[in-house]
Design an enzyme around this catalytic site. Structure first.
Site, PDB file in Angstrom:
ATOM      1  N   GLY A   1       0.820  -1.200   0.000  1.00  0.00           N
ATOM      2  CA  GLY A   1       0.000   0.000   0.000  1.00  0.00           C
ATOM      3  C   GLY A   1       0.854   1.252   0.000  1.00  0.00           C
TER       4      GLY A   1
ATOM      5  CG  ASP B   1      -2.918  -4.979   5.986  1.00  0.00           C
ATOM      6  OD1 ASP B   1      -1.907  -5.550   5.521  1.00  0.00           O
ATOM      7  OD2 ASP B   1      -3.270  -3.832   5.611  1.00  0.00           O
TER       8      ASP B   1
ATOM      9  N   GLY C   1      -0.072  -5.152   0.445  1.00  0.00           N
ATOM     10  CA  GLY C   1      -1.287  -5.135  -0.353  1.00  0.00           C
ATOM     11  C   GLY C   1      -1.164  -5.923  -1.643  1.00  0.00           C
TER      12      GLY C   1
ATOM     13  CD  GLU D   1       2.362  -5.862   6.336  1.00  0.00           C
ATOM     14  OE1 GLU D   1       1.841  -5.600   5.231  1.00  0.00           O
ATOM     15  OE2 GLU D   1       3.038  -6.890   6.525  1.00  0.00           O
TER      16      GLU D   1
END
Length: 357
Positions: free
Chosen positions: A68, A148, A117, A140
């Site tokens: 992301g 996520d 992502g 992350e």
């Protein structure tokens, strides 16, 4: 990128609909408009009988998607508390769930970098193809964030404790390791990827795989399974680090040092999220949990600080708060799993309709 150049390009070749993430200078990093455009393409093709297969790839030579747009998320946190980022994650996680349930074959070309992502828009697909250039990661904890895009569900289904190792360290793995961990299915050499992609215009994906896929190379993680499984089976991050330091493997000691450089809070919350995800029955419930935890990161100090250190200033010296594992309490961790200001995702409750099974 020029405003005239779309961040997502779509085309139809034969009976294959192609979605191309088109921000090559940013390694095709996802933002909210891109998520919406991918979802629009899936909607357009879902009931289009002329499209039999959907193929997702990345523009340029470096990768499918490096994750992301975390710089934009940090700016949103500093400017307004993160409401825009929560809305972006909501749509992104709904897209990940939709990909997992999409009624037509969804083929992901995971060539080059596939991170964060990028894992979300690929690893939930039906046919996940890696090459010798693939570099797959969920990094992350390096930036003070948490797993996520459904990765807690995927990695808890990896053999032994390999998923815990990938999640806590954020390590980048090869094509072979991605297949071993259940993030990919097939290995196609990059030199044959264009032929494989062209074949999807007419051939069923399974037939194209039979024609172009080759044996997966040897896995480095497979060689390390013994000490990874033993060390990461511990119930706390502190004990995991202790086991890594004392198991006698030089590589394990290096991993322990890496963990101690990560955000202590992110490590503890990630481990708790993984252990809870093991008990969840489906991806949707894991995404519900991840949305809650991700939104909690918007009001915690480590995420914007980690992005500053790794991406903005690039000094690689984040100032985590709290600064060590011992200072992160159970109450600190539990706060991330409580409903927050941005509401619930609502997938596991069946409140949202993602289309036909």
């Amino acid at each position: 990128m020029s405003p005239d150049v779309p961040p997502v390009r779509t085309r139809v070749e034969g009976r294959a609909g192609h979605i191309v993430l088109n921000r090559p200078r940013a390694l095709n990093a996802l933002d909210h408009p891109m998520v919406r455009l991918v979802d629009e393409a899936l909607t357009a093709w879902e009931h289009d009988d002329t499209v039999r297969t959907v193929v997702v790839s990345g523009a340029g030579e470096r990768g499918l998607c490096a994750g992301g747009d975390i710089r934009a998320v940090r700016e949103d946190i500093l400017a307004g508390g993160g409401a825009a980022s929560a809305a972006y994650w909501r749509d992104e996680y709904l897209l990940d769930a939709r990909i997992a349930r999409y009624p037509k074959p969804y083929v992901a070309l995971m060539d080059g970098f596939v991170m964060g992502g990028g894992v979300g828009v690929s690893a939930h697909g039906d046919v996940r193809v890696v090459t010798e250039r693939s570099r797959v990661a969920m990094p992350e904890t390096i930036i003070g964030f948490v797993l996520d895009v459904g990765a807690t569900f995927l990695l808890t289904r990896a053999p032994g404790e390999l998923g815990t190792h990938m999640a806590l360290t954020g390590t980048t793995v090869s094509a072979a390791d991605a297949v071993l961990c259940g993030l990919a299915d097939h290995y196609v050499p990059s030199g044959r990827l264009a032929e494989f992609t062209a074949a999807l215009a007419d051939a069923d994906p399974a037939e194209a795989v039979r024609q172009y896929a080759e044996a997966v190379p040897a896995s480095e993680l497979a060689v390390r399974r013994d000490w990874i499984d033993s060390c990461y089976a511990a119930d706390s991050v502190e004990e995991i680090v202790d086991r890594l330091q004392s198991c006698g493997e030089p590589a394990a000691k290096e991993v322990a040092d890496d963990l101690l450089s990560r955000s202590p809070t992110a490590l503890k919350v990630t481990l708790a999220a993984l252990r809870r995800a093991r008990r969840l029955p489906a991806l949707e419930q894991a995404l519900d949990q991840e949305y809650r935890v991700s939104c909690a990161c918007l009001t915690a100090p480590d995420f914007p600080e980690g992005v500053r250190a790794q991406v903005v200033d690039k000094d690689r010296t984040p100032r985590w708060s709290p600064a060590d594992l011992a200072s992160v309490t159970e109450a600190d961790v539990e706060r991330f799993f409580e409903p927050g200001a941005y509401g619930e995702l609502g997938l596991g409750s069946g409140e949202l309709d993602l289309g036909p099974e």
